[in-house]
Motif scaffolding. Structure first.
Motif, PDB file in Angstrom:
ATOM      1  N   LYS A   7      11.505 -18.150 -29.293  1.00 33.36           N
ATOM      2  CA  LYS A   7      11.193 -18.230 -27.864  1.00 33.36           C
ATOM      3  C   LYS A   7       9.940 -19.074 -27.647  1.00 33.36           C
ATOM      4  CE  LYS A   7      12.170 -14.194 -25.059  1.00 33.36           C
ATOM      5  NZ  LYS A   7      11.509 -12.917 -24.858  1.00 33.36           N
ATOM      6  N   LYS A   8       8.931 -18.794 -28.478  1.00 37.90           N
ATOM      7  CA  LYS A   8       7.665 -19.512 -28.342  1.00 37.90           C
ATOM      8  C   LYS A   8       7.868 -20.994 -28.599  1.00 37.90           C
ATOM      9  CE  LYS A   8       4.313 -15.942 -29.127  1.00 37.90           C
ATOM     10  NZ  LYS A   8       4.307 -14.996 -30.234  1.00 37.90           N
ATOM     11  N   GLY A  10      10.454 -22.674 -27.970  1.00 37.23           N
ATOM     12  CA  GLY A  10      11.072 -23.226 -26.768  1.00 37.23           C
ATOM     13  C   GLY A  10      10.013 -23.701 -25.789  1.00 37.23           C
ATOM     14  N   ILE A  11       8.943 -22.969 -25.720  1.00 44.41           N
ATOM     15  CA  ILE A  11       7.865 -23.342 -24.798  1.00 44.41           C
ATOM     16  C   ILE A  11       7.135 -24.568 -25.329  1.00 44.41           C
ATOM     17  CG2 ILE A  11       5.759 -22.586 -23.667  1.00 44.41           C
ATOM     18  CD1 ILE A  11       6.783 -19.719 -24.407  1.00 44.41           C
ATOM     19  N   LEU A  14       8.956 -27.615 -24.428  1.00 42.48           N
ATOM     20  CA  LEU A  14       8.750 -28.030 -23.038  1.00 42.48           C
ATOM     21  C   LEU A  14       7.368 -28.650 -22.862  1.00 42.48           C
ATOM     22  CD1 LEU A  14       9.846 -28.198 -20.210  1.00 42.48           C
ATOM     23  CD2 LEU A  14       8.979 -25.896 -19.782  1.00 42.48           C
ATOM     24  N   ARG A  44      17.798 -26.534 -29.187  1.00 40.92           N
ATOM     25  CA  ARG A  44      16.786 -26.105 -28.215  1.00 40.92           C
ATOM     26  C   ARG A  44      16.793 -26.967 -26.957  1.00 40.92           C
ATOM     27  NH1 ARG A  44      12.274 -24.419 -32.137  1.00 40.92           N
ATOM     28  NH2 ARG A  44      13.782 -22.974 -32.990  1.00 40.92           N
ATOM     29  N   LEU A  48      17.486 -25.580 -23.089  1.00 36.41           N
ATOM     30  CA  LEU A  48      16.712 -25.901 -21.873  1.00 36.41           C
ATOM     31  C   LEU A  48      17.628 -26.519 -20.817  1.00 36.41           C
ATOM     32  CD1 LEU A  48      13.254 -27.395 -23.020  1.00 36.41           C
ATOM     33  CD2 LEU A  48      13.664 -25.228 -21.887  1.00 36.41           C
ATOM     34  N   SER A  72      11.619 -21.427 -13.245  1.00 30.78           N
ATOM     35  CA  SER A  72      11.959 -21.083 -14.628  1.00 30.78           C
ATOM     36  C   SER A  72      10.782 -20.395 -15.299  1.00 30.78           C
ATOM     37  CB  SER A  72      12.318 -22.339 -15.436  1.00 30.78           C
ATOM     38  OG  SER A  72      11.149 -23.076 -15.722  1.00 30.78           O
ATOM     39  N   GLU A  74      10.054 -20.681 -18.429  1.00 34.24           N
ATOM     40  CA  GLU A  74       9.434 -21.610 -19.386  1.00 34.24           C
ATOM     41  C   GLU A  74       8.323 -22.422 -18.732  1.00 34.24           C
ATOM     42  OE1 GLU A  74      12.615 -21.183 -18.957  1.00 34.24           O
ATOM     43  OE2 GLU A  74      13.323 -20.451 -20.896  1.00 34.24           O
ATOM     44  N   GLU A  75       8.613 -22.967 -17.534  1.00 31.23           N
ATOM     45  CA  GLU A  75       7.605 -23.828 -16.909  1.00 31.23           C
ATOM     46  C   GLU A  75       6.437 -23.006 -16.358  1.00 31.23           C
ATOM     47  OE1 GLU A  75       9.079 -26.630 -14.025  1.00 31.23           O
ATOM     48  OE2 GLU A  75       7.254 -27.848 -14.164  1.00 31.23           O
ATOM     49  N   LYS A  77       5.261 -20.330 -17.776  1.00 29.00           N
ATOM     50  CA  LYS A  77       4.434 -20.010 -18.947  1.00 29.00           C
ATOM     51  C   LYS A  77       3.594 -21.203 -19.406  1.00 29.00           C
ATOM     52  CE  LYS A  77       7.928 -17.485 -21.069  1.00 29.00           C
ATOM     53  NZ  LYS A  77       8.534 -16.787 -22.204  1.00 29.00           N
ATOM     54  N   THR A  78       4.155 -22.397 -19.296  1.00 29.26           N
ATOM     55  CA  THR A  78       3.365 -23.559 -19.734  1.00 29.26           C
ATOM     56  C   THR A  78       2.325 -23.953 -18.682  1.00 29.26           C
ATOM     57  OG1 THR A  78       4.982 -25.089 -18.843  1.00 29.26           O
ATOM     58  CG2 THR A  78       5.180 -24.586 -21.169  1.00 29.26           C
TER      59      THR A  78
END
Ligand code: BT5
Length: 334
Positions: A7-8, A10-11, A14, A44, A48, A72, A74-75, A77-78
């Motif tokens: 999961k991490k 994946g970030i 991104l 991956r 996304l 999302s 993901e975005e 979190k970033t």
């Protein structure tokens, strides 16, 4: 690889793509940066894409991020800088983000965990009221906090959240968002959003709190049910423009992160910001609290966030919760 580190990664993917927005990133460069094989990278990238990210692939050049979805995990979190939003649970549909966040907090979810949904089946307001939560338009999110404050000061969490939402929304959309005591976000006295605080506490400490935030973002006024339409508004209605929800969510979380730290050290600073953003103070209001109704001039809030009302007979009332209506300016209340 276990699920969590996948999961991490994946970030991180991104993050890499976002950094190189204007050009292509080679597959070799990316696999090396992430420490994964080209085949795993391809997987991956596709994951996304499945979430609405548009990623162009070109033979010999690599990958390029063309666009990101409106909302999302993901975005978010970033885009967050502090603790709030480092863990995000995003669901298309849920009964209530607050209910789910309470359950997760009960099971030990860390401070700063955010539950966010595209729509809610049973979105709720205070006192069992409903929160209209249609899909593809608005923000419905709940933030888990473990604040080191006394239960009697819990209202301050509602105030600091309202201040954070109003400031972030003003900065990102230009809309002059104000706060109506105790929990409403308003624009020219129309309801843009609301905050619902729930918590689990012992007599002398809060075990955890969940701040539920509902904000009408891209909703057209005609999409509101008739009864709400008369007093509600949305960012879209105010700006005639659509706004990306992820940007607003991340902006609010970053603002909240900073202001919660200030609240810990100097609560007076937050109270003053609240006063500056208030649409309530200095106006004649009616407040219904339980079975009682008070009419008077809203003069201030105290250090616990309670409303101080000067009633027509000259006495002063301090009210800790209730529903407030601003009376017409010409109503005579001293
Ligand atoms: C609130 O309650 O204003 C708090 C709303 C909190 C909603 C969030 S969404 C994420 C999280 N998960 C949840 O389940 N809830 C939180 P209150 O002050 O009681 O206001 C509720 C009243 O607002 C309703 O009775 C309606 O009159 C009105 N209302 C309902 N939906 C609305 C909307 N989308 N926009 C404006 N007003 C609305």
């Amino acid at each position: 690889m276990d699920k969590n580190s996948a999961k991490k990664k994946g970030i991180h993917l991104l993050e890499l793509l976002l950094k190189r927005k204007s050009g292509f990133l080679s597959g070799a460069e990316m696999s090396a940066a992430l420490g994964i094989t080209r085949a795993a990278l391809w997987k991956r990238i596709n994951a996304l894409r499945g979430k609405g990210f548009v990623i162009e692939a070109s033979k010999g050049k690599g990958y390029k991020l063309v666009s990101t979805p409106d909302l999302s995990a993901e975005e978010i979190k970033t885009s967050v800088k502090g603790t709030l939003g480092k863990e995000v649970i995003f669901l298309r549909r849920v009964n209530s983000t607050n209910d789910l966040a309470m359950k997760l907090a009960e099971k030990g979810a860390p401070e700063g965990t955010v539950v966010i949904a595209d729509s809610q089946r049973k979105g709720k307001g205070r006192l069992g009221r409903k929160w209209h939560s249609p899909p593809n338009a608005n923000i419905y999110m709940s933030v888990i906090l473990k604040p080191n404050i006394l239960p009697k000061d819990a209202t301050l969490l509602t105030l600091v959240s309202a201040v954070s939402c109003a400031s972030a929304l003003k900065e990102l959309t230009g809309v002059d968002v104000r706060i109506k005591w105790p929990n409403d976000l308003v624009v020219s006295d129309k309801k843009l959003g609301g905050i619902l605080l729930e918590m689990r506490s012992e007599p002398d400490r809060i075990l955890f709190a969940v701040i539920g935030i509902g904000i009408n973002v891209n909703m057209k006024l005609t999409d509101f049910p008739a009864d709400i339409r008369t007093f509600a508004t949305s960012i879209f209605k105010e700006t005639r423009k659509k706004h990306k929800r992820t940007t607003l969510v991340a902006g609010i979380l970053n603002e909240m992160d900073g202001k919660l730290k200030i609240l810990k050290k100097t609560p007076e600073v937050i109270l003053n910001e609240w006063r500056r953003l208030s649409s309530t103070l200095g106006r004649n209001v009616k407040v219904t609290s339980g079975k009682e109704t008070f009419i008077g001039l809203a003069v201030d809030i105290d250090e616990e966030g309670r409303l101080i009302l000067k009633t027509p007979d000259g006495s002063v009332r301090t009210i800790s919760s209730g529903d407030l209506t601003v009376l017409r300016e010409h109503t005579a209340v001293q």
